[in-house]
Scaffold this motif. Structure first.
Motif, mmCIF file in Angstrom:
data_model
loop_
_atom_site.group_PDB
_atom_site.id
_atom_site.type_symbol
_atom_site.label_atom_id
_atom_site.label_comp_id
_atom_site.label_asym_id
_atom_site.label_seq_id
_atom_site.Cartn_x
_atom_site.Cartn_y
_atom_site.Cartn_z
ATOM 1 N N TRP A 130 4.810 0.771 -0.426
ATOM 2 C CA TRP A 130 5.532 0.979 0.822
ATOM 3 C C TRP A 130 5.527 -0.355 1.578
ATOM 4 O O TRP A 130 4.475 -0.938 1.794
ATOM 5 N N LYS A 153 1.920 2.950 -3.039
ATOM 6 C CA LYS A 153 2.668 4.198 -2.968
ATOM 7 C C LYS A 153 2.006 5.219 -3.888
ATOM 8 O O LYS A 153 2.020 5.073 -5.113
ATOM 9 N N SER A 158 10.210 2.244 0.390
ATOM 10 C CA SER A 158 9.625 2.263 -0.951
ATOM 11 C C SER A 158 10.256 1.200 -1.840
ATOM 12 O O SER A 158 11.482 1.016 -1.847
ATOM 13 N N PHE A 187 5.362 9.881 2.683
ATOM 14 C CA PHE A 187 4.226 9.235 3.332
ATOM 15 C C PHE A 187 3.957 9.908 4.683
ATOM 16 O O PHE A 187 4.831 10.523 5.277
#
Length: 232
Positions: free
Chosen positions: A168, A187, A163, A192
């Protein structure tokens, strides 16, 4: 000087030396006779092989010139030194040599951060050509090792997303391509999940975008190395 024919064995007994037994195929031996109380019997042999017959075809190794006038300085910076360039680490408490000491650096000319110096590039090409000529006989082994290593690698793969500033970030590799692709995806939460079907065409995360594909950067080049990548 004794020449031995194929599978021929010659046994010679010297009165003042030990028994000598030689067995070779089409080799020549030069035997030096020494007294019993001297050093042990010794001999050298000259092999008549195909490698010897072709050794004259091998190119000579390149020799880099020496610049005997080039020096680098140990200690405090010389008078024309750029103050922005550190002379030691920030946490070092060691006192620098003052005045600085000139250290011979005869091969320092081989450094060129622009990678454009023709003399240096020509020398490096000569080094590569020499290396290739000396390892030609290992080509089959090199191919076998490469195939063996490749068989244990999942070529189409990705790294764990990290992150950063609303995205991401991760890299991807693809079967048949030598370099990575740098990717990012929006993100939308602090966690995730990966729903990837394992194919080259499928994105790793929704909204994936490739901001640097090193394979495209390396196109028409024999080699490409990317140091640090930072999105703007």
């Amino acid at each position: 000087h004794i020449t031995l024919s194929n599978q021929q064995t010659i046994t010679t007994m010297f009165k003042s030396a030990a028994l000598v037994l030689l067995s070779r195929s089409s080799h020549s031996f030069l035997i030096h006779h020494t007294p019993r109380r001297s050093l042990p019997l010794c001999f050298t042999h000259k092999m008549s092989t195909q490698a010897e017959a072709t050794k004259n075809d091998v190119i000579s190794p390149p020799v880099a010139r020496r610049d005997e006038e080039k020096v680098c300085f140990a200690g405090v910076g010389p008078a024309d030194w750029d103050a922005k360039m550190p002379r030691q680490s920030n946490d070092s408490s060691e006192k620098l040599l003052d005045p600085p000491v000139a250290i011979p650096d005869p091969y320092g000319w081989l450094r060129d951060d622009t990678r454009e110096n023709k003399e240096i590039l020509d020398y490096l090409r000569a080094e590569n050509e020499y290396s290739q000529s000396m390892t030609t006989h290992l080509k089959g082994l090199q191919d076998s090792l490469y195939d063996e290593f490749l068989s244990s690698i999942q070529e189409t793969d990705y790294t764990t997303p990290r992150s950063r500033e609303g995205f991401w970030y991760y890299t991807r590799t693809f079967k048949g391509e030598s370099y990575s692709a740098y990717c990012r995806a929006p993100k939308t939460s602090d966690t995730f999940s990966i729903n990837w079907d394992g194919t080259k065409e499928s994105p790793i995360m929704p909204g994936e975008e490739v901001y640097l594909n090193v394979n495209e950067l390396a196109k028409d080049k024999s080699y490409c190395s990317v140091g640090r990548v930072k999105p703007s």
